[in-house]
Design an enzyme around this catalytic site. Structure first.
Site, PDB file in Angstrom:
ATOM      1  N   TYR A   1      15.358  -8.638 -31.576  1.00  0.00           N
ATOM      2  CA  TYR A   1      15.140  -9.972 -31.933  1.00  0.00           C
ATOM      3  C   TYR A   1      15.867  -9.929 -33.376  1.00  0.00           C
ATOM      4  O   TYR A   1      16.018 -11.037 -34.091  1.00  0.00           O
ATOM      5  CB  TYR A   1      13.701 -10.564 -32.188  1.00  0.00           C
TER       6      TYR A   1
ATOM      7  N   ASP B   1       1.795 -12.718 -23.480  1.00  0.00           N
ATOM      8  CA  ASP B   1       1.700 -13.993 -23.012  1.00  0.00           C
ATOM      9  C   ASP B   1       1.267 -13.573 -21.478  1.00  0.00           C
ATOM     10  O   ASP B   1       0.145 -14.428 -21.177  1.00  0.00           O
ATOM     11  CB  ASP B   1       3.080 -14.421 -22.860  1.00  0.00           C
TER      12      ASP B   1
ATOM     13  N   ASP C   1       6.351  -9.314 -26.569  1.00  0.00           N
ATOM     14  CA  ASP C   1       6.240 -10.951 -26.571  1.00  0.00           C
ATOM     15  C   ASP C   1       5.826 -11.144 -25.224  1.00  0.00           C
ATOM     16  O   ASP C   1       5.144 -12.357 -24.758  1.00  0.00           O
ATOM     17  CB  ASP C   1       7.810 -11.238 -26.894  1.00  0.00           C
TER      18      ASP C   1
ATOM     19  N   LYS D   1      10.928   1.564 -21.798  1.00  0.00           N
ATOM     20  CA  LYS D   1      11.862   1.308 -20.531  1.00  0.00           C
ATOM     21  C   LYS D   1      12.712   2.786 -20.700  1.00  0.00           C
ATOM     22  O   LYS D   1      13.792   2.665 -20.573  1.00  0.00           O
ATOM     23  CB  LYS D   1      12.579   0.264 -20.690  1.00  0.00           C
TER      24      LYS D   1
ATOM     25  N   ASP E   1       8.017  -2.488 -16.681  1.00  0.00           N
ATOM     26  CA  ASP E   1       7.969  -2.916 -14.860  1.00  0.00           C
ATOM     27  C   ASP E   1       6.922  -2.605 -14.578  1.00  0.00           C
ATOM     28  O   ASP E   1       6.088  -3.747 -13.980  1.00  0.00           O
ATOM     29  CB  ASP E   1       9.036  -2.868 -14.269  1.00  0.00           C
TER      30      ASP E   1
END
Ligand code: NAD
Length: 355
Positions: A142, A251, A247, A191, A223
């Site tokens: 970001y 959620d 992020d 990852k 994943d």
């Protein structure tokens, strides 16, 4: 003790839910002998209407001078068409940046009584969900270099994930220190099978883990973590991950608990000052109706008590009071599953009574 708390109610349901948290903090003060001094400032849409900017200087100054900040929510359709630098959300980014808040803590706990509201299968919900996601908040994709160009297949665009060892170490420390006060397990999500930034992340977390022999440390690819959160969430205590992965996973985790109106969050940096806020937005669809659930904001205030002020007993008392009231069957509309419900202010009153 006296604590200076800056209140940023913001827009929509913000003012009503912050009022609820203030009432609970005052009750905590009376019960445990603390004084909370509150200063209310404008940020978000209401600040745009009054001052023409989402984050006025005086708001920022008040936050910098405070012991901690309690925020409701900002934004709403009225300000949706403004250019990016004038959007209400800019206020949040500005406060995070100026206060150096690089760690976002989001607990997700499924209350037994609300299991029916969770999308989890009953046998999985019965094993419980009580996890905390520690998300890096000021680095990674970001904030990395980005741009657009031209390639063989036409216009292209790129964003860049950059993490330094220092950034990984400081978020890792938050995760390990927090795990020490909880279930003593850290799962680091990356990852590393594909991304170089994740390989540095993994190496750095492993090196740090050696300093915390009392905390069990494991790795999980993002994943797999996304699947495991649904399949077997009870295995997790603290999960630590990058800005982008955090992020998305936070959620996902929040949904396991059934309602967005219950979930608190904390943003922390160096030192004890933090910003505390519910994870939901300003809910313009129900603003002013008196039906907003104040629990996420009340639990955010509880996080402030324990994480910024070191008042663990007081925080625990607030959490227990919320659990007691939910166990008694009291429901606001969002968690009533179509049944009888009480106004948000009545929910606050009952939590104070239970306290
Ligand atoms: P939202 O979280 O405000 O609302 C989503 C749904 O959940 C709505 O139906 C709402 O009524 C309900 N809801 C949310 N909080 C509730 C509560 N405490 N009690 C009962 N029901 C609740 O998300 P949205 O509708 O996508 O966004 C509305 C505005 O909020 C937008 O302007 C958005 O940009 C802003 N927003 C702000 C923040 C923040 O300030 N941190 C976060 C997310 C969204």
């Amino acid at each position: 003790m006296t604590y200076r708390i800056v209140l940023v109610p913001g827009d929509g349901i913000g003012p009503e839910i912050v009022d609820g948290a203030v009432a609970v903090l005052n009750a905590v003060g009376a019960k445990f002998g603390h004084t909370f001094r509150f200063e209310t400032v404008l940020a978000g849409g209401c600040a745009i209407d009054t001052f023409g900017v989402p984050l006025p200087e005086e708001t920022l100054k008040a936050c910098l001078d405070s012991d901690s900040v309690l925020l409701g929510a900002v934004g709403g359709p009225k300000w949706d068409t403004l250019p990016g630098h004038l959007r209400p959300e800019r206020a949040l980014l500005g406060i995070r940046k100026e206060l150096g808040l690089y760690a976002n803590l989001r607990p997700a706990k499924l209350q037994k009584e609300l299991a029916a509201a969770s999308p989890l299968r009953a046998d999985i919900a019965a094993r419980g969900v009580d996890l905390l996601i520690v998300r890096e908040l000021t680095g990674g994709m970001y904030f990395g270099p980005r741009g657009r160009g031209q390639g063989e297949m036409g216009e292209n665009a790129y964003d860049t994930e950059i993490y330094s060892k220092g950034e990984i170490l400081r978020i890792g420390r938050v995760a390990f220190e927090t795990a020490r006060k909880r279930g003593k397990k850290v799962c680091s999500v990356d990852k590393a099978n594909v991304l170089e930034s994740s390989r540095l992340w993994r190496e750095t977390i492993h090196a740090l883990a050696a300093e915390y022999p009392d905390v069990a440390c494991s790795d999980m690819l993002v994943d797999n973590a996304a699947m495991q959160l649904i399949q077997n969430p009870s295995q997790f205590d603290v999960m630590v991950t990058s800005n982008l992965f955090g992020d998305i996973l936070s959620d996902e985790a929040s949904q396991l608990t059934g309602s967005i109106g219950l979930l608190a969050s904390a943003s922390l940096g160096e030192g004890t000052r933090g910003m505390y806020e519910p994870i939901h937005g300003s809910a313009p669809d129900i603003a002013g109706l008196g039906i907003a659930n104040p629990i996420a904001t009340i639990l955010s205030a509880a996080m402030m008590l324990s994480l910024s002020f070191g008042l663990a007993e007081e925080a625990n008392a607030v959490e227990k009071a919320v659990e007691t009231v939910l166990a008694s069957g009291a429901r606001t509309k969002d968690i009533a599953a179509g049944g009888a419900f009480i106004p948000g202010a009545e929910m606050t009153r009952r939590i104070i009574e239970a306290l």
